[in-house]
Design a protein around this motif. Structure first.
Motif: not given
Ligand code: SF4
Length: 467
Positions: A238-247, A128-133, A448-454
């Motif tokens: 523990n979460y590491l997020i990318d700041n662009k869209a919060g993924i 799913v992360v690869a899909m977000c990238i 997945l929900r964030r990706l679907a929403k965006l």
């Protein structure tokens, strides 16, 4: 005239197409288009026997688990009941209207054995992360890190002080969580270089210090006692997020303590680079991540730590803090507010602390002594990597640091959603490995929900920007 339906059996045969009853904009359709599980059968094949009765299809189980976490149905018993009657869930799980739903009891062995051995849940998350990238939702330039305490699934009355011997049941009679704890203890005892521990926390943990309280039902959970809070047993998400869209680009469930949070940050940053070839230019975090060990680790990798420096040298009793002393780098001495020199013997304590001392004669004649020390002479400490701390302190004045501070709120939002929308305010599974599974599945569902929403709800202009 009032219409009235006649009771009765009606038709004997129905023509029914499940695909037609699931609305085109339903969330299950959106996340189905974002999920690639084509690798599952091939990758998991080595973990299944070639003989015997066929198992439940692992793709079906993964799809059901995703439904469970996306729609906050965290009990597997309830999940099975919901998939039984919900047509959209059936459609997502690729089940026909007459297909039987697996019994809830099949999930636990699958999780403990094949999914864990094959790391299948992490592969789903990383897919799913690869899909977000690939869709441009990950910038790769700025990350944020944080941890959130989640209550463990234990009765806190069933506990013992950590410094007392505990009569654990025999391995064959113990619960899965206790077995996992005992196995981790054995590993830690046999690990002479100190890299293992009973909590699976990894390098740098304070494993020699007994915990204050130990849960008898889930001994790997940490006893959390903080001012103003009723004490409880917990783990960390523990979460590491990318700041662009919060993924969320990495997620790990761990024991709840500061040392583990620092160690897992290094693990996550390394793993994201290995898996996705992404190394951020800056990493934002709160004071927990301001330990000099982590700051140096980041600086050595050219990652700017946008983190408040963790420094306990400040005094609040009105006497001089270390910051009131000036360090002369060239001469390797401190100059005190009275103008005297504090010199070092060169001895290094605990591998990283250097002491600087004023002379007794200077301090005994000094009019500022009441504001400085009650000892015969003042002593201050300096970390071997204090220059790293100074560099990080200097970053706090930059615009980029302020931007990171604002963006760090996105990781806090992910935790707020995790607890409010995904209802992960208490773990359902026991033991560290169960906690890791739950954190990974929740992070997968959130992405997945964030990706679907965006992607599915964003106006065309925003979609073009993300592309
Ligand atoms: S007490 Fe000693 S260290 Fe403190 S200001 Fe006076 S001379 Fe300097």
């Amino acid at each position: 005239m009032m219409g009235r339906r006649e009771d009765g059996q009606g038709q004997f045969f129905y023509s029914f197409d499940l695909d037609k009853v699931v609305p085109p904009d339903h969330l299950v359709r959106q996340i189905d288009g974002l999920l690639d599980l084509s690798w599952v059968h091939k990758e998991l094949a080595p973990y299944y026997s070639h003989t015997g009765r066929p198992s439940i299809d692992p793709v079906l189980m993964i799809r059901m688990l995703i439904v469970g976490y996306v729609f906050a149905l965290r009990s597997e018993r309830r999940l099975c009941a919901e998939v039984q009657v919900n047509l959209a869930y059936r459609w997502f799980c690729k089940l026909g209207i007459e297909d039987r739903i697996p019994d809830h009891s099949v999930f636990s062995p699958a999780r403990h054995e094949r999914f864990r051995e094959s790391d299948a849940l992490r592969r789903v998350f990383e897919g799913v992360v690869a899909m977000c990238i690939a869709t441009g939702l990950v910038g790769g330039e700025a990350f944020s890190i944080d941890a959130s305490l989640i209550k463990a699934d234990v009765d806190k009355k069933k506990r013992m002080p950590g410094d007392q011997p505990i009569a654990w049941p025999k391995v064959e009679e113990a619960s899965h969580a206790v077995r996992e704890y005992l196995a981790a203890l054995d590993t830690a005892r046999g690990d002479e270089d100190g890299s293992g521990d009973a909590g699976g926390s990894g390098k740098g943990s304070d494993r020699h210090k007994p915990p204050k309280e130990v849960s008898l039902t889930d001994p790997q959970a940490t006893w959390v006692a903080r001012p103003g809070l009723d004490p409880f047993f917990a783990y960390d998400a523990n979460y590491l997020i990318d700041n662009k869209a919060g993924i969320i680009i990495d997620a790990v469930g761990t024991r709840a303590n500061r040392t583990v949070e620092i160690a897992i940050t290094q693990t996550m940053v390394d793993r994201v680079e290995r898996r996705f070839d992404l190394r951020p230019q800056r990493l934002a975090g709160d004071t927990v991540y301001g330990a000099v060990r982590l700051l140096k680790w980041l600086v050595d990798r050219n990652i700017a730590p946008h983190v408040p420096v963790w420094d306990k040298s400040a005094r609040t009793d009105g006497t001089f803090s270390r910051a009131d002393f000036v360090f002369d780098q060239q001469r390797n001495i401190y100059i005190c507010p009275g103008g005297a020199e504090l010199t070092s013997t060169g001895n290094i304590d605990q591998g990283h602390i250097v002491y600087y001392r004023a002379s007794k004669s200077d301090c005994s004649q000094c009019s500022l002594k009441p504001k400085c020390t009650t000892a015969t002479a003042r002593k201050i400490t300096r970390d071997l990597n204090e220059d790293v701390r100074d560099r990080v302190r200097a970053l706090a004045d930059t615009e980029a640091f302020q931007q990171s501070r604002r963006e760090r709120k996105k990781v806090e939002m992910r935790f707020a959603h995790m607890k409010r929308i995904f209802r992960l305010d208490r773990f359902r599974l026991r033991g560290l490995s169960g906690v890791r599974d739950e954190v990974l599945l929740t992070a997968t569902a959130q992405n997945l929900r964030r990706l679907a929403k965006l992607l599915c709800h964003a106006p065309p202009l925003a979609q073009a920007c993300l592309a």
